[in-house]
Design a protein around this motif. Structure first.
Motif, PDB file in Angstrom:
ATOM      1  N   SER A 182      65.200   3.269 -14.364  1.00 23.20           N
ATOM      2  CA  SER A 182      64.783   2.730 -15.426  1.00 23.20           C
ATOM      3  C   SER A 182      63.470   1.590 -15.272  1.00 23.20           C
ATOM      4  O   SER A 182      63.627   1.238 -14.070  1.00 23.20           O
ATOM      5  CB  SER A 182      65.773   1.982 -16.387  1.00 23.20           C
ATOM      6  N   ASP A 183      62.827   1.174 -16.200  1.00 19.87           N
ATOM      7  CA  ASP A 183      61.760   0.234 -16.022  1.00 19.87           C
ATOM      8  C   ASP A 183      62.389  -1.154 -15.387  1.00 19.87           C
ATOM      9  O   ASP A 183      62.056  -1.750 -14.489  1.00 19.87           O
ATOM     10  CB  ASP A 183      60.885   0.037 -17.198  1.00 19.87           C
ATOM     11  N   GLY A 184      63.552  -1.342 -16.051  1.00 18.26           N
ATOM     12  CA  GLY A 184      64.079  -2.789 -15.660  1.00 18.26           C
ATOM     13  C   GLY A 184      64.633  -2.734 -14.204  1.00 18.26           C
ATOM     14  O   GLY A 184      64.511  -3.532 -13.528  1.00 18.26           O
ATOM     15  N   GLU A 185      65.183  -1.588 -13.669  1.00 14.64           N
ATOM     16  CA  GLU A 185      65.576  -1.364 -12.530  1.00 14.64           C
ATOM     17  C   GLU A 185      64.669  -1.369 -11.508  1.00 14.64           C
ATOM     18  O   GLU A 185      64.619  -2.023 -10.248  1.00 14.64           O
ATOM     19  CB  GLU A 185      66.541  -0.062 -12.217  1.00 14.64           C
ATOM     20  N   ALA A 186      63.454  -0.735 -11.828  1.00 10.96           N
ATOM     21  CA  ALA A 186      62.295  -0.636 -11.162  1.00 10.96           C
ATOM     22  C   ALA A 186      61.763  -1.997 -10.939  1.00 10.96           C
ATOM     23  O   ALA A 186      61.495  -2.235  -9.773  1.00 10.96           O
ATOM     24  CB  ALA A 186      61.052   0.413 -11.747  1.00 10.96           C
ATOM     25  N   ALA A 187      61.737  -2.846 -11.873  1.00 13.53           N
ATOM     26  CA  ALA A 187      61.198  -4.290 -11.715  1.00 13.53           C
ATOM     27  C   ALA A 187      61.942  -5.200 -10.859  1.00 13.53           C
ATOM     28  O   ALA A 187      61.576  -6.047 -10.162  1.00 13.53           O
ATOM     29  CB  ALA A 187      61.021  -4.986 -13.168  1.00 13.53           C
ATOM     30  N   ALA A 188      63.473  -4.941 -11.132  1.00 16.57           N
ATOM     31  CA  ALA A 188      64.219  -5.639 -10.117  1.00 16.57           C
ATOM     32  C   ALA A 188      64.266  -5.228  -8.713  1.00 16.57           C
ATOM     33  O   ALA A 188      64.183  -5.963  -7.696  1.00 16.57           O
ATOM     34  CB  ALA A 188      65.664  -5.558 -10.697  1.00 16.57           C
ATOM     35  N   PHE A 189      63.984  -3.926  -8.557  1.00 16.50           N
ATOM     36  CA  PHE A 189      64.008  -3.419  -6.935  1.00 16.50           C
ATOM     37  C   PHE A 189      62.694  -4.144  -6.235  1.00 16.50           C
ATOM     38  O   PHE A 189      62.644  -4.379  -5.332  1.00 16.50           O
ATOM     39  CB  PHE A 189      64.064  -1.827  -7.075  1.00 16.50           C
ATOM     40  N   ALA A 190      61.609  -4.218  -7.354  1.00 14.64           N
ATOM     41  CA  ALA A 190      60.334  -4.317  -6.516  1.00 14.64           C
ATOM     42  C   ALA A 190      60.559  -5.994  -6.213  1.00 14.64           C
ATOM     43  O   ALA A 190      59.588  -6.503  -5.300  1.00 14.64           O
ATOM     44  CB  ALA A 190      59.438  -4.386  -7.670  1.00 14.64           C
ATOM     45  N   LYS A 191      61.574  -6.654  -6.569  1.00 13.05           N
ATOM     46  CA  LYS A 191      61.704  -8.099  -6.061  1.00 13.05           C
ATOM     47  C   LYS A 191      62.598  -8.344  -4.954  1.00 13.05           C
ATOM     48  O   LYS A 191      62.758  -9.451  -4.528  1.00 13.05           O
ATOM     49  CB  LYS A 191      62.322  -8.970  -7.093  1.00 13.05           C
ATOM     50  N   GLU A 192      63.098  -6.957  -4.607  1.00 13.81           N
ATOM     51  CA  GLU A 192      63.979  -7.324  -3.282  1.00 13.81           C
ATOM     52  C   GLU A 192      63.083  -7.751  -1.821  1.00 13.81           C
ATOM     53  O   GLU A 192      62.210  -7.104  -1.575  1.00 13.81           O
ATOM     54  CB  GLU A 192      64.546  -5.824  -2.953  1.00 13.81           C
ATOM     55  N   PRO A 193      63.945  -8.441  -1.146  1.00 12.90           N
ATOM     56  CA  PRO A 193      63.110  -9.039   0.265  1.00 12.90           C
ATOM     57  C   PRO A 193      62.721  -7.965   1.084  1.00 12.90           C
ATOM     58  O   PRO A 193      61.365  -7.960   1.296  1.00 12.90           O
ATOM     59  CB  PRO A 193      64.306  -9.687   0.608  1.00 12.90           C
ATOM     60  N   ALA A 194      63.395  -6.884   1.085  1.00 16.73           N
ATOM     61  CA  ALA A 194      62.979  -5.978   1.809  1.00 16.73           C
ATOM     62  C   ALA A 194      62.231  -4.564   1.168  1.00 16.73           C
ATOM     63  O   ALA A 194      62.209  -3.537   1.702  1.00 16.73           O
ATOM     64  CB  ALA A 194      64.314  -5.278   2.756  1.00 16.73           C
ATOM     65  N   PHE A 195      61.820  -4.873   0.055  1.00 16.09           N
ATOM     66  CA  PHE A 195      61.430  -3.793  -0.696  1.00 16.09           C
ATOM     67  C   PHE A 195      60.168  -3.000   0.033  1.00 16.09           C
ATOM     68  O   PHE A 195      60.011  -1.768  -0.023  1.00 16.09           O
ATOM     69  CB  PHE A 195      60.553  -4.499  -1.905  1.00 16.09           C
ATOM     70  N   GLU A 196      59.059  -3.967   0.457  1.00 17.41           N
ATOM     71  CA  GLU A 196      58.035  -2.977   1.216  1.00 17.41           C
ATOM     72  C   GLU A 196      58.532  -2.342   2.405  1.00 17.41           C
ATOM     73  O   GLU A 196      58.178  -1.030   2.443  1.00 17.41           O
ATOM     74  CB  GLU A 196      56.998  -4.148   1.667  1.00 17.41           C
TER      75      GLU A 196
END
Length: 180
Positions: free
Chosen positions: A132-146
């Protein structure tokens, strides 16, 4: 700590020829994923994560049947937890997040889903589906995202029957260098 490298090599030797729903073996897929990360000049920790990202499949006796039955065994969590006894979070976090990265990329890139293999599309459904948009926004903030997104893109491209890579021995020094 160095004993885990021998354990990893043993797992590859004993179980690497196994199937995980794609046309090539787990070993070939994992080696291709690592080779792809190397070709992109990814950091060493990402190359190690790429090599080991599906090791969780080796750690469950029911991996092959679970895939065929459409069950999610959370191989990414199992693998990252097993590796965490010897590798730092910069290696294990991208592994733990690579399935979520697939779900994320499906949510933010309209054409991404179409580029997935048939097996990856099938597993997406049991892995939680498109974020979902909310899940995607939260995932993008993960320290290991990139690192997780780089790993995911290498994972997607590491499924070519025609591609030949170096064998796992090529990665022994890198694995050893990234031990805690």
């Amino acid at each position: 700590m160095a004993a885990i490298v021998d354990e990893i090599f043993d797992l590859f030797a004993r179980l690497g020829s196994g199937n995980y729903g794609e046309d090539l073996s787990l070993e070939r897929h994992m080696l291709q994923t690592a080779a792809m990360a190397e070709s992109l000049r990814a950091s060493g920790n990402v190359v190690v994560a790429a090599l080991l990202h599906d090791i969780g499949y080796f750690l469950r006796d029911d991996s092959e049947t679970s895939i065929g039955e459409g069950r999610n065994i959370e191989h990414e969590v199992i693998g990252a937890a097993w590796l965490s006894r010897a590798f730092a979070e910069d290696v294990t976090a991208p592994i733990a997040l690579h399935v979520r990265a697939k779900r994320y990329l499906c949510a933010i890139e309209p054409d991404y889903f179409e580029c997935l293999s048939d097996a990856s599309r099938l597993s997406l459904a049991v892995q939680g589906g498109i974020m979902s948009d909310g899940e995607a926004a939260a995932f993008a903030k993960e320290p290991a995202f990139e690192s997780a997104v780089i790993l995911r893109r290498c994972d997607d491209r590491g499924k070519d029957m025609a591609v030949r890579t170096r064998n796992i021995e090529h990665f022994r020094g890198l694995l050893t260098a990234h031990l805690r």
